[in-house]
Design an enzyme around this catalytic site. Structure first.
Site, PDB file in Angstrom:
ATOM      1  N   CYS A   1       0.813  -1.224   0.000  1.00  0.00           N
ATOM      2  CA  CYS A   1       0.000   0.000   0.000  1.00  0.00           C
ATOM      3  C   CYS A   1       0.840   1.265   0.000  1.00  0.00           C
ATOM      4  O   CYS A   1       0.300   2.359  -0.142  1.00  0.00           O
ATOM      5  CB  CYS A   1      -0.943   0.001   1.195  1.00  0.00           C
TER       6      CYS A   1
ATOM      7  N   SER B   1     -11.132   1.957   5.271  1.00  0.00           N
ATOM      8  CA  SER B   1     -11.202   2.717   4.019  1.00  0.00           C
ATOM      9  C   SER B   1     -11.703   1.808   2.903  1.00  0.00           C
ATOM     10  O   SER B   1     -11.470   0.600   2.927  1.00  0.00           O
ATOM     11  CB  SER B   1      -9.816   3.251   3.683  1.00  0.00           C
TER      12      SER B   1
ATOM     13  N   ILE C   1     -11.810   0.282  -0.953  1.00  0.00           N
ATOM     14  CA  ILE C   1     -10.974   0.143  -2.143  1.00  0.00           C
ATOM     15  C   ILE C   1     -11.617   0.951  -3.273  1.00  0.00           C
ATOM     16  O   ILE C   1     -12.662   1.577  -3.087  1.00  0.00           O
ATOM     17  CB  ILE C   1     -10.794  -1.329  -2.560  1.00  0.00           C
TER      18      ILE C   1
ATOM     19  N   LYS D   1     -10.097   7.104   4.105  1.00  0.00           N
ATOM     20  CA  LYS D   1     -11.429   6.699   4.550  1.00  0.00           C
ATOM     21  C   LYS D   1     -12.540   7.138   3.595  1.00  0.00           C
ATOM     22  O   LYS D   1     -13.491   6.385   3.345  1.00  0.00           O
ATOM     23  CB  LYS D   1     -11.699   7.261   5.948  1.00  0.00           C
TER      24      LYS D   1
ATOM     25  N   HIS E   1      -9.226   4.394  -1.217  1.00  0.00           N
ATOM     26  CA  HIS E   1      -7.895   3.798  -1.073  1.00  0.00           C
ATOM     27  C   HIS E   1      -7.627   2.777  -2.191  1.00  0.00           C
ATOM     28  O   HIS E   1      -7.698   1.565  -1.979  1.00  0.00           O
ATOM     29  CB  HIS E   1      -7.799   3.139   0.313  1.00  0.00           C
TER      30      HIS E   1
END
Lengths: 384, 384
Positions: B83, B207, B209, B328, B332
């Protein structure tokens, strides 16, 4: 750029390593390079790897390998550029040290390919090509190279056996390399009888996959104390892309990206092909050997196979290539290959290549190709 | 190091982009950044991406995207660090330009996650953790964070609702960000009723995707002519790893790698936390928001949730965070996130953050976390 030196190298044998994981292999190469460099700590670890996500179900190799080898809290990440991942990682390390941000960088290329079924590896290799316009049409990576080779033979009138010496030379050199996958010599008769993979590429035109890792340690050249051993620096570096799909190129049998990449490297080094004492080229397929020799200025366009026919590529030839076995016989663990090439050039420039030593080698070149010529990274190293 | 400036930014909306492929998204962000920078050519393209090999069956994104956007024969490769791939790619671009090897680098973070079934994405995200010692035991990536959050709540006596304001603040800020995935406000009541994912992490602690891409253009600061727009430079940069497995850390509820990473960035910038005007932190989960604020020196150990409880994180608060929605609520798309963070900091420092503008922001910090805190990259940008 701040001048950068290679002060340590390490390699594992290329093989089917059923008893070693990806991190075992990477760790072995990194620790060998650190021992060779007589260093215990590094500031960064850059990892060249293509297919750990599919072949090993592991990503995040930066933290994964840094943790494993005991490098605490250093910078670490992975660079992926298909089969040129190794050299791309080396370039990342080179620029990191050259920028002054990193004092001591370790670069490792690693690939663990033999845990997965061959069909999965073939699928993973195909992700180096254009998914929409090449792979979805059903073409494998070998088939793409076969199309290029077929066109090349048609265009310039070469026969299949004209490429034989590229592979015979590679196998001959691998015999003296303990890290090579193959140690058996190859005869012309065997080459001609090789099982066909994708016409005209037979099994002896193609390099074998394998498991392996190779690493180097980089520092700024000015930081090195006077040492007993020859000082090896990076004299030139270049990296260039071409269209990812081979059919999008105006001339698919000419390596544009190699021309651009090697031109940058020659310019930085202030030399040309005549000064290169050995060339670790990317002989994933014999056709790539021929095309690389042309793009780098050793032969005229369409004349690459002359190098093989006239046997000018031996250790005492005009341009020694694949001096430790090349991709063909040392083996081609894809994301690791670029780092094997660099390590072998360093062996030669240090005078540590044993029976395969190129006499008084001063400049050595390594060229790593990703995709069907779509991403090419070239480095020239020098004995100072 | 040669000082480096950000002269262009570009973003796509984060969403389920059923009509756009990975290269469409990357291309849109790159072209927006080039337009913003008023440039037509670049010398290198560095791509932050975590999971294209599994989610999109495509690797070799360097050639793939450079070709797509019309960058001819430039250097291009992918950087992967789970990430934190986006910020790792940014650091690669930074060092490339700082070294003098590259004059103009484009860095793009891109991820296309919604083409694959959720179970495959969960499996892909798990490859950020240790395959042998975490994933093979059956723990998912959310579950790892849940273990950390549970221990943290136990150790310091915090209740679940003490973390609510982290998410409420993020959703409030995302409302004015056209690139954000979510534009709905979040209430405390909704937060408390959120469906449980892995106790104590509910859906409003985590969060989402998404598909998206964000890009910047980098050049040396000295090469910029006097411009109408504020000049934004990279004042500090740091990157550090921790053990890949959370259970191997002496203190799993303390972000060692963030401490090391931010210390390097503060030192280079010559400032401390008091000078930071806004902080784009990695709020993949509310627990990571709390831990990041502590590790970066804004709160004492164990006191991170005070930021949320006392609402010191708003746009006019002591330390504004997630000013454009954060992970959030902006979303993400894992390998792209680090580049969204950088682009948002640039928006703020330029004074182009619209209704979410942090008044007179001079220093902005972005911190991108890979794995369960095992790879953390921090950048401080400055309006000169």
């Amino acid at each position: 750029m701040r001048e950068v030196a290679v002060i340590g190298i390490g390699q594992t044998k290329i093989d089917e390593h059923w008893d070693q994981s990806l991190r075992d292999l990477a760790g072995e190469a990194v620790q060998a390079a650190m021992m060779d460099a007589q260093r215990e700590v590094a500031d960064a670890l850059y990892i060249g790897n293509m297919m750990s996500s599919t072949a090993n179900h592991q990503q995040h190799l930066g933290a994964y390998i840094a943790d494993w080898v005991g490098f605490k809290q250093i910078e670490a990440y992975r660079i992926e550029s298909a089969c040129s991942s190794g050299a791309a990682a080396f370039r990342t390390g080179l620029m990191a040290v050259a920028s002054g941000e990193i004092d001591c960088a370790v670069v490792v290329g690693v690939e663990k390919m033999t845990d997965s079924p061959g069909s999965e590896i073939t699928a993973a290799l195909a992700t180096a090509a254009d998914g929409d316009w090449e792979v979805d049409q059903g073409v494998s990576f070998v088939a793409l190279n076969a199309l290029i080779m077929k066109r090349y033979m048609h265009e310039y009138g070469w026969k299949h056996q004209d490429f034989a010496q590229f592979s015979i030379n590679a196998h001959a050199n691998a015999r003296n390399n303990p890290f090579a996958r193959f140690h058996d010599p190859l005869t012309l008769e065997s080459y001609e009888k090789g099982g066909m993979i994708a016409d005209p590429i037979n099994v002896f035109d193609a390099s074998p996959i394998g498991d392996g890792a190779a690493a180097v340690v980089l520092v700024s050249a000015e930081s090195i104390q006077a040492a007993a051993r020859p000082k090896i620096t990076v004299a030139g570096s270049g990296s260039a892309t071409d269209t990812i799909a081979a059919h999008d190129r105006r001339d698919p049998i000419w390596l544009n990206a190699a021309v651009r990449s090697v031109k940058n490297a020659y310019t930085q080094a202030g030399i040309g092909p005549a000064e290169i004492d050995l060339f670790e080229y990317h002989d994933a397929f014999t056709i790539m050997a021929a095309l690389s020799l042309e793009a780098c200025g050793f032969y005229e366009r369409g004349q690459g196979p002359r190098a093989a026919l006239d046997n000018e590529i031996g250790l005492n030839g005009r341009i020694p290539v694949a001096t430790m076995g090349g991709l063909k016989a040392r083996g081609h663990p894809v994301g690791a290959t670029g780092m094997y090439q660099i390590a072998e050039v360093v062996q030669q420039l240090r005078g540590e290549a044993g029976a395969n030593q190129v006499v008084d080698a001063k400049y050595g070149m390594a060229q790593n190709i990703g995709g069907s010529g779509s991403n090419i990274v070239t480095h020239i190293l020098r004995r100072v």
